[in-house]
Design a protein around this motif. Structure first.
Motif, PDB file in Angstrom:
ATOM      1  N   GLN A 232       0.839  -1.194   0.000  1.00 44.81           N
ATOM      2  CA  GLN A 232       0.000   0.000   0.000  1.00 44.81           C
ATOM      3  C   GLN A 232       0.874   1.245   0.000  1.00 44.81           C
ATOM      4  O   GLN A 232       1.791   1.378   0.803  1.00 44.81           O
ATOM      5  CB  GLN A 232      -0.921   0.016   1.236  1.00 44.81           C
ATOM      6  N   GLY A 233       0.566   2.138  -0.930  1.00 46.08           N
ATOM      7  CA  GLY A 233       1.320   3.379  -1.016  1.00 46.08           C
ATOM      8  C   GLY A 233       0.418   4.592  -0.857  1.00 46.08           C
ATOM      9  O   GLY A 233      -0.792   4.514  -1.088  1.00 46.08           O
ATOM     10  N   TYR A 234       1.025   5.702  -0.465  1.00 48.67           N
ATOM     11  CA  TYR A 234       0.294   6.953  -0.327  1.00 48.67           C
ATOM     12  C   TYR A 234       1.045   8.057  -1.046  1.00 48.67           C
ATOM     13  O   TYR A 234       2.261   8.148  -0.963  1.00 48.67           O
ATOM     14  CB  TYR A 234       0.158   7.353   1.144  1.00 48.67           C
ATOM     15  N   LEU A 235       0.269   8.863  -1.742  1.00 43.42           N
ATOM     16  CA  LEU A 235       0.842  10.036  -2.389  1.00 43.42           C
ATOM     17  C   LEU A 235       0.245  11.242  -1.685  1.00 43.42           C
ATOM     18  O   LEU A 235      -0.964  11.465  -1.744  1.00 43.42           O
ATOM     19  CB  LEU A 235       0.405  10.052  -3.853  1.00 43.42           C
ATOM     20  N   TYR A 236       1.084  11.993  -1.002  1.00 44.09           N
ATOM     21  CA  TYR A 236       0.585  13.155  -0.260  1.00 44.09           C
ATOM     22  C   TYR A 236       0.946  14.404  -1.053  1.00 44.09           C
ATOM     23  O   TYR A 236       2.099  14.769  -1.188  1.00 44.09           O
ATOM     24  CB  TYR A 236       1.234  13.193   1.122  1.00 44.09           C
ATOM     25  N   VAL A 237      -0.071  15.049  -1.619  1.00 43.80           N
ATOM     26  CA  VAL A 237       0.180  16.170  -2.525  1.00 43.80           C
ATOM     27  C   VAL A 237      -0.330  17.472  -1.925  1.00 43.80           C
ATOM     28  O   VAL A 237      -1.408  17.518  -1.324  1.00 43.80           O
ATOM     29  CB  VAL A 237      -0.513  15.948  -3.895  1.00 43.80           C
ATOM     30  N   ARG A 238       0.425  18.486  -2.125  1.00 43.89           N
ATOM     31  CA  ARG A 238       0.101  19.797  -1.584  1.00 43.89           C
ATOM     32  C   ARG A 238      -1.226  20.297  -2.142  1.00 43.89           C
ATOM     33  O   ARG A 238      -1.528  20.141  -3.314  1.00 43.89           O
ATOM     34  CB  ARG A 238       1.226  20.765  -1.978  1.00 43.89           C
ATOM     35  N   ASN A 239      -1.971  20.933  -1.261  1.00 45.02           N
ATOM     36  CA  ASN A 239      -3.297  21.415  -1.615  1.00 45.02           C
ATOM     37  C   ASN A 239      -3.275  22.483  -2.715  1.00 45.02           C
ATOM     38  O   ASN A 239      -4.214  22.612  -3.497  1.00 45.02           O
ATOM     39  CB  ASN A 239      -3.952  21.988  -0.357  1.00 45.02           C
ATOM     40  N   GLU A 240      -2.171  23.225  -2.782  1.00 45.05           N
ATOM     41  CA  GLU A 240      -2.090  24.315  -3.765  1.00 45.05           C
ATOM     42  C   GLU A 240      -1.803  23.800  -5.178  1.00 45.05           C
ATOM     43  O   GLU A 240      -1.662  24.587  -6.097  1.00 45.05           O
ATOM     44  CB  GLU A 240      -0.990  25.309  -3.359  1.00 45.05           C
ATOM     45  N   TYR A 241      -1.697  22.486  -5.355  1.00 42.43           N
ATOM     46  CA  TYR A 241      -1.343  21.934  -6.659  1.00 42.43           C
ATOM     47  C   TYR A 241      -2.489  21.116  -7.275  1.00 42.43           C
ATOM     48  O   TYR A 241      -2.374  19.902  -7.445  1.00 42.43           O
ATOM     49  CB  TYR A 241      -0.118  21.020  -6.532  1.00 42.43           C
ATOM     50  N   PRO A 242      -3.582  21.768  -7.622  1.00 46.22           N
ATOM     51  CA  PRO A 242      -4.723  21.003  -8.137  1.00 46.22           C
ATOM     52  C   PRO A 242      -4.434  20.233  -9.425  1.00 46.22           C
ATOM     53  O   PRO A 242      -4.924  19.125  -9.614  1.00 46.22           O
ATOM     54  CB  PRO A 242      -5.801  22.070  -8.365  1.00 46.22           C
ATOM     55  N   LEU A 243      -3.602  20.815 -10.297  1.00 46.46           N
ATOM     56  CA  LEU A 243      -3.314  20.157 -11.567  1.00 46.46           C
ATOM     57  C   LEU A 243      -2.505  18.870 -11.334  1.00 46.46           C
ATOM     58  O   LEU A 243      -2.713  17.857 -12.004  1.00 46.46           O
ATOM     59  CB  LEU A 243      -2.537  21.121 -12.479  1.00 46.46           C
ATOM     60  N   ALA A 244      -1.602  18.915 -10.359  1.00 45.67           N
ATOM     61  CA  ALA A 244      -0.813  17.723 -10.036  1.00 45.67           C
ATOM     62  C   ALA A 244      -1.732  16.615  -9.538  1.00 45.67           C
ATOM     63  O   ALA A 244      -1.592  15.452  -9.927  1.00 45.67           O
ATOM     64  CB  ALA A 244       0.237  18.063  -8.983  1.00 45.67           C
ATOM     65  N   VAL A 245      -2.695  16.967  -8.697  1.00 51.12           N
ATOM     66  CA  VAL A 245      -3.636  15.973  -8.175  1.00 51.12           C
ATOM     67  C   VAL A 245      -4.428  15.354  -9.321  1.00 51.12           C
ATOM     68  O   VAL A 245      -4.572  14.131  -9.418  1.00 51.12           O
ATOM     69  CB  VAL A 245      -4.600  16.616  -7.152  1.00 51.12           C
ATOM     70  N   GLU A 246      -4.881  16.215 -10.219  1.00 55.61           N
ATOM     71  CA  GLU A 246      -5.684  15.726 -11.346  1.00 55.61           C
ATOM     72  C   GLU A 246      -4.890  14.738 -12.206  1.00 55.61           C
ATOM     73  O   GLU A 246      -5.374  13.652 -12.537  1.00 55.61           O
ATOM     74  CB  GLU A 246      -6.116  16.951 -12.176  1.00 55.61           C
ATOM     75  N   HIS A 247      -3.653  15.116 -12.528  1.00 54.83           N
ATOM     76  CA  HIS A 247      -2.846  14.258 -13.392  1.00 54.83           C
ATOM     77  C   HIS A 247      -2.449  12.956 -12.696  1.00 54.83           C
ATOM     78  O   HIS A 247      -2.419  11.899 -13.322  1.00 54.83           O
ATOM     79  CB  HIS A 247      -1.600  15.005 -13.869  1.00 54.83           C
ATOM     80  N   LEU A 248      -2.163  13.035 -11.405  1.00 52.29           N
ATOM     81  CA  LEU A 248      -1.794  11.827 -10.680  1.00 52.29           C
ATOM     82  C   LEU A 248      -2.984  10.873 -10.568  1.00 52.29           C
ATOM     83  O   LEU A 248      -2.849   9.663 -10.713  1.00 52.29           O
ATOM     84  CB  LEU A 248      -1.275  12.184  -9.286  1.00 52.29           C
ATOM     85  N   LYS A 249      -4.155  11.433 -10.302  1.00 48.93           N
ATOM     86  CA  LYS A 249      -5.357  10.595 -10.190  1.00 48.93           C
ATOM     87  C   LYS A 249      -5.589   9.830 -11.489  1.00 48.93           C
ATOM     88  O   LYS A 249      -5.860   8.635 -11.496  1.00 48.93           O
ATOM     89  CB  LYS A 249      -6.588  11.476  -9.902  1.00 48.93           C
ATOM     90  N   LEU A 250      -5.467  10.586 -12.585  1.00 47.77           N
ATOM     91  CA  LEU A 250      -5.682   9.989 -13.892  1.00 47.77           C
ATOM     92  C   LEU A 250      -4.631   8.902 -14.152  1.00 47.77           C
ATOM     93  O   LEU A 250      -4.958   7.808 -14.628  1.00 47.77           O
ATOM     94  CB  LEU A 250      -5.573  11.095 -14.945  1.00 47.77           C
TER      95      LEU A 250
END
Lengths: 621, 163
Positions: free
Chosen positions: A255-273
């Motif tokens: 199990q892994g976790y990716l903890y992404v900064r809240n100010e980076y919405p585009l990073a979250v979107e691309h990682l999710k995809l």
């Protein structure tokens, strides 16, 4: 569309077959155009530019895929960046009206639009490709190799450039022990700040008793002025995911976790995809590539707390608690998330893993200096000509980075110092410009590598004010758990405030140094222990500026309000009266056609006259 | 209205796992614009943890807000590079000119003001983001112009929010 038709890979050979097939496929069009959609370019309207290109393509009946959104090219200063293939023609500062011309001339006609090429400010020579631009020439790109080349939203793009080959190789031909030893031999050290040997960390976690084990990616890039991790997450998310899967295999985690900064919405979107695509292809989840190994990743968004970049605070946050660090004598590799063995590395570290396994530890270890291997991504910002993201081999000198790649200080001003390592780092003065940049050398100079922010400062920057800024930042971000950090920083800030307001007293510097020593020795976590670095390094190298503030009540950089005066130049003043009209203190006097004068007794040093003067006649003295 | 269903749906989205408390609260805030006390109470009850635990989280992380936000969202970057290029003075000016605290909302509800540490767009410094749109190289004057140009919706919307 290929995603839908593709089957789940059930063996490493499937991936290879798919890659070969992708490479054999004819390109979507004779010429393709790549538009950067990193945050810098997006802010300057690159999305609209991309839309206009797809629209133009559709109008002539060409395939829309000939236009591609890609991650950050690094040359943010010149954004939006557009690259046309073949030929690697790089257009900079492309605006909406330019699209039609690029489309007509280059895409349809195969001709170069000269005026949009990069022009060397010194030689006036125009560069056609990125390889001809000094900013790119001296770089060596491993982590950023495919940034700006592939569409981060398409797993096929990543696979086509050799993505997930390292994972397939690892799972099919290597034991976890072999992976560990390969990473150890590469000499890779953590890119997040501490510089701890990655392989050793992995091994400690693997050998720690307890199940399950967790693998965590720290994408909480909080240092102001640093955005390399964001660009990797946005521009090449699969490289981070692939690195994590390989690490998980070596460590024995599922199990892994990716903890992404809240100010980076585009990073979250691309990682999710990217995670969804990797699952679909059988590269993530149960029975990866049919090898029996299972591993999955979950994304958590940060809540906007700088301290969560600290590993124990980040783990507390993952558990749904306030991000307060705990004492580090209990190692997280043994007792981390949910008290289980946990291995945390930052984004850039994970992204280095696939190339190391693809090319071998020897290849990686041959790059860099004796104890710092490989390359490092820096965000080169501040008062530098070429702001942007760069990747250079460890050991390159500050001078090469700031002057050869960065183009020197903006506006021809004199270089004063460079701040590295984020708020916990330090300021390095001009006399050390020839120091090679690696983990140990920066520490020796009283700064540190940190995550790789490099903020260039000119003669107009007040170093006391810089120290005050970082101390204020850290006081704000202190979680408040331990007393030295919570109270100490507030006291240090009070002294720095006093100094920058011209109320400094003899003995202030000694007091600052004393408290800095206390912080270093008594604070709980790395944030507190290093919080005095900005103050200590500026006292070490710019003591004369502190003295000027305290003893002479003068700010040499003319930045601290009240510690310099405004005067009107008799030669430059055109007696337009704007300063007189806007002065809130009625301190400016002067009649028509006679140069105006500031009454220093009445002046409150607010600077309004300087801002309003259209002739640069108001001077700071 | 559907407050209960909303909380219930969010809890189910994360299988009621307490480790996902922060994502749950983020989703709640995204849906409502802020964290209302009633909903936090409901969430605490549902997760069987004391309300104080949620309050601790809500006040620790700067992205959570316990009061409704303004009609527009104004984010000013005060990271190092923006600071060097004058963001501090711009922030001070906004606070004075619009009578708004950092993290607060203007008295007329026009906008919420959030200075943040770095948005990573240093090439554009100083940067201000209004409702997701980036403004680069801003100055005191240009900021005033942009903010004064923001449309203020009819107060009818306000009454609805109070219900």
């Amino acid at each position: 569309m290929t995603v839908a038709t593709c089957k789940r890979f059930s063996a490493p050979a499937d991936l290879e077959r798919f890659r070969d097939e992708l490479r054999r496929r004819p390109p979507a069009a004779a010429r393709t155009v790549r538009v950067c959609i990193g945050t810098g370019c997006t802010a300057r309207g690159s999305h609209k530019v991309y839309e206009l290109f797809t629209q133009a393509l559709k109008e002539v009946g060409a395939k829309a895929e000939a236009a591609k959104c890609v991650g950050c090219h690094g040359f943010c200063e010149r954004g939006p960046i557009v690259v046309v293939q073949p030929g690697d023609i790089l257009y900079q500062r492309v605006e909406e009206p330019d699209v039609a011309e690029i489309f007509r001339e280059t895409i349809m006609g195969g001709r170069v639009v000269e005026r949009l090429l990069y022009e060397d400010p010194a030689t006036k020579a125009r560069a056609r490709t990125s390889a001809e631009i000094p900013f790119y020439k001296a770089q060596q790109r491993i982590v950023l190799a495919h940034n700006g080349e592939i569409d981060p939203k398409r797993i096929e793009d990543y696979v086509a450039v050799g993505g997930y080959a390292a994972l397939a190789k690892t799972l099919a031909t290597m034991t976890p022990e072999e992976v560990l030893s390969e990473v150890e031999k590469s000499g890779l050290r953590g890119r997040g700040g501490g510089g701890f040997p990655t392989g050793r960390k992995w091994r400690s976690c693997r050998e720690a008793p307890g199940e399950p084990k967790y693998v965590i990616c720290n994408g909480d890039e909080g240092d102001p002025g640093a955005f390399m991790d964001r660009s990797v997450m946005e521009g090449n998310p699969h490289s981070v995911i692939e690195g994590m899967i390989i690490g998980a295999y070596a460590i024995g985690s599922h199990q892994g976790y990716l903890y992404v900064r809240n100010e980076y919405p585009l990073a979250v979107e691309h990682l999710k995809l990217a995670i969804a695509q990797a699952r679909e292809f059988g590269l993530l989840g149960e029975d990866i590539l049919g090898t029996g190994f299972s591993f999955d990743i979950r994304i958590n968004r940060g809540g906007g707390a700088f301290v969560c970049g600290e590993s124990t605070a980040l783990m507390a946050s993952l558990e749904g608690r306030p991000g307060e660090p705990r004492a580090k004598y209990v190692h997280t590799v043994e007792h981390g998330l949910w008290d289980k063995p946990s291995n945390l590395n930052n984004v850039e570290t994970w992204a280095n893993v696939p190339p190391i396994l693809n090319n071998g530890s020897g290849w990686f270890a041959a790059i860099g200096t004796a104890k710092s291997k490989g390359t490092k991504v820096f965000s080169l910002v501040g008062e530098v000509v070429n702001t942007g993201l760069i990747e250079v081999p460890m050991g390159m000198t500050l001078r090469q980075i700031i002057f050869d790649i960065g183009g020197g200080v903006k506006g021809g001003k004199a270089f004063k110092g460079v701040q590295t390592g984020g708020p916990s780092g330090g300021c390095i003065p001009a006399q050390f410009l020839d120091a090679p940049v690696d983990f140990d050398e920066l520490t020796r100079l009283g700064s540190m590598m940190g995550s790789g922010g490099m903020i260039v400062m000119s003669e107009d920057t007040c170093m006391v004010n810089v120290a005050r800024y970082f101390t204020h930042f850290l006081m704000d971000e202190s979680c408040g758990k331990c007393t030295p950090c919570r109270e100490g920083l507030a006291q240090m800030l009070a002294i720095l405030d006093r100094i920058t307001h011209g109320e400094g007293q003899p003995g202030d510097i000694d007091q600052l140094q004393k408290m800095a020593g206390l912080l270093e020795g008594a604070a709980l976590c790395a944030l507190g222990k290093t919080a005095a670095n900005p103050v200590m390094s500026t006292i070490r190298y710019f003591r004369q500026e502190y003295d000027a503030h305290i003893i002479e009540k003068r700010c040499p950089a003319k930045q601290c309000r009240g510690l310099f005066r405004y005067e009107i130049s008799v030669e430059r003043c055109k007696a337009c009266g704007l300063c007189r009209k806007h002065c809130p203190a009625e301190a400016v006097s002067g009649a028509k056609k006679t140069p105006h004068v500031i009454d220093q007794q009445k002046c409150t040093r607010c600077g309004t006259c300087l801002e309003k003067c259209p002739f640069d006649a108001v001077l700071k003295v | 209205m559907a407050d209960e269903t909303l909380v219930e749906e969010i809890v189910r989205r994360y299988d009621g796992e307490i480790g996902m408390l922060i994502p749950m609260m983020q989703d709640l805030q995204t849906a409502c614009g802020y964290l209302a006390v009633d909903q936090l109470k409901r969430l605490a009850e549902r997760l069987e943890v004391p309300l104080s635990r949620l309050y601790a989280v809500a006040t620790f992380y700067s992205s959570f807000r316990l009061a409704p936000k303004g009609q527009h969202e104004v984010t000013l970057c005060v990271g190092t590079v923006c600071h060097l290029k004058g963001a501090g003075a711009i922030s001070e000016m906004i606070r004075e000119a619009f009578k708004v605290e950092a993290g607060g909302t203007t008295p007329d509800g026009l906008f919420s003001f959030q200075p943040v540490n770095c948005v990573g767009a240093c090439a554009l410094a100083p940067v201000m983001i209004v409702d997701g749109k980036y403004y680069d190289g801003v100055s005191k004057d240009s900021v005033l112009k942009i903010l004064h140009g923001l449309p203020l919706a009819e107060p009818a919307a306000k009454g609805e929010g109070n219900k």
